[in-house]
Scaffold this motif. Sequence first.
Motif, short mmCIF file in Angstrom:
data_model
loop_
_atom_site.label_atom_id
_atom_site.label_comp_id
_atom_site.label_asym_id
_atom_site.label_seq_id
_atom_site.Cartn_x
_atom_site.Cartn_y
_atom_site.Cartn_z
N PRO A 77 12.43 -22.13 41.04
CA PRO A 77 13.89 -22.13 41.10
C PRO A 77 14.56 -21.55 39.87
CG PRO A 77 13.05 -24.34 40.70
CD PRO A 77 11.87 -23.49 41.03
N ASP A 78 13.87 -21.59 38.73
CA ASP A 78 14.50 -21.15 37.49
C ASP A 78 14.58 -19.63 37.34
OD1 ASP A 78 11.71 -21.41 37.43
OD2 ASP A 78 11.66 -21.33 35.25
N VAL A 79 13.96 -18.87 38.24
CA VAL A 79 14.09 -17.42 38.17
C VAL A 79 15.03 -16.88 39.25
CG1 VAL A 79 11.78 -17.19 37.18
CG2 VAL A 79 12.08 -16.94 39.65
N GLN A 80 15.70 -17.77 39.94
CA GLN A 80 16.65 -17.36 40.97
C GLN A 80 18.05 -17.29 40.36
OE1 GLN A 80 15.21 -16.47 43.99
NE2 GLN A 80 13.43 -16.98 42.73
N ARG A 81 18.65 -16.12 40.44
CA ARG A 81 19.95 -15.94 39.79
C ARG A 81 21.13 -16.23 40.70
NH1 ARG A 81 18.66 -9.98 37.76
NH2 ARG A 81 17.63 -10.04 39.79
N ARG A 82 20.88 -16.38 42.00
CA ARG A 82 21.96 -16.71 42.93
C ARG A 82 21.48 -17.80 43.87
NH1 ARG A 82 22.73 -11.11 42.26
NH2 ARG A 82 24.86 -10.58 41.58
N THR A 83 22.42 -18.58 44.39
CA THR A 83 22.08 -19.69 45.27
C THR A 83 21.62 -19.15 46.62
OG1 THR A 83 24.36 -19.82 46.09
CG2 THR A 83 23.80 -21.17 44.16
N PRO A 84 20.91 -19.98 47.42
CA PRO A 84 20.42 -19.51 48.72
C PRO A 84 21.51 -19.00 49.64
CG PRO A 84 19.30 -21.54 48.10
CD PRO A 84 20.38 -21.32 47.09
N GLY A 85 22.73 -19.53 49.52
CA GLY A 85 23.80 -19.07 50.39
C GLY A 85 24.10 -17.59 50.26
N TRP A 86 23.83 -17.03 49.08
CA TRP A 86 24.06 -15.60 48.89
C TRP A 86 23.10 -14.75 49.68
CZ3 TRP A 86 28.21 -13.32 47.19
CH2 TRP A 86 29.07 -13.99 46.33
N ALA A 87 21.97 -15.33 50.11
CA ALA A 87 21.02 -14.57 50.93
C ALA A 87 21.63 -14.23 52.29
CB ALA A 87 19.73 -15.37 51.12
N ILE A 88 22.68 -14.95 52.66
CA ILE A 88 23.43 -14.63 53.89
C ILE A 88 24.74 -13.94 53.53
CG2 ILE A 88 24.59 -15.59 55.91
CD1 ILE A 88 22.56 -17.86 55.90
N GLY A 89 25.54 -14.59 52.69
CA GLY A 89 26.86 -14.07 52.37
C GLY A 89 26.84 -12.74 51.65
N GLY A 90 25.79 -12.48 50.88
CA GLY A 90 25.75 -11.24 50.12
C GLY A 90 25.76 -9.98 50.97
N TRP A 91 25.34 -10.09 52.23
CA TRP A 91 25.32 -8.93 53.12
C TRP A 91 26.71 -8.56 53.62
CZ3 TRP A 91 20.85 -6.26 53.65
CH2 TRP A 91 19.66 -6.92 53.32
N PHE A 92 27.68 -9.46 53.50
CA PHE A 92 28.99 -9.25 54.11
C PHE A 92 30.09 -8.98 53.09
CE2 PHE A 92 26.45 -11.98 56.88
CZ PHE A 92 26.48 -11.25 58.06
#
Length: 248
Positions: A108-123
Amino acid sequence: MTHPSLPKRPMLGPLPVLRSPLGLAHAVTALLAFMILTDVLCFGAAAYMRSVMGDVASGAGVDLGTADRADWAMVATSGMYLLGLLGTATLFIIWFHRVRHNAEVFAPDVQRRTPGWAIGGWFVPFANLVIPRGIAMDVLRASQPDPYASEVRHRGLLNAWWGMWIASNLFGRFTSDQYDEANDPQSIHDATGWLMAGSVLDIASAVLALLFVRRLTAAQNDKAMGRQQPLQQPALPYPPASGPVPGA
């Protein structure tokens, strides 16, 4: 005699647990294969239309039935492509969120964005050209045996797919505009040539995406098979990562 009370342990929410991406990966792979087949059919339909319009532009006789078949082929393959694209994009984003969720377990410490961005980032307009690629890089890092290694495995494949995906999307918009604006046999003949080139780029993008899905899914599956999950309860909640990750 009273003793001072011990400091209370911070209350943490439920920790993330691994969820298999295999089923989603198989579905995405099948849909990407369908998109490759559809692009081949689109290429064939454009080549047929190009041949027919070339005959018309040169003054050769072309019967109405031939022109209708060429037009029907263009409409049918375009419809197949749009339906396949909708289904593929939907399942791909679901798979992408799944592997990002697993990265929260692995590192988890190498993730720069929360899991929600894996969906929202596309839009997010324009930002969707950058955000999903950054998330994919973090997930790749977390999914390899040593998430803190200086090099990220499959980084070259990710960059190749991402660059081809952007190129095919931009070129696809250009070719669609060219075909929509064509209003005579010669301009339609020329526009279908651009469509054929766009289909080739789409095929290359889909092949690279398919390879990326398979490689990342395999990396997560291999790592999950070699560890216990869920992770042990940490003594303190980990802080959110900040700053750039080396090798990203």
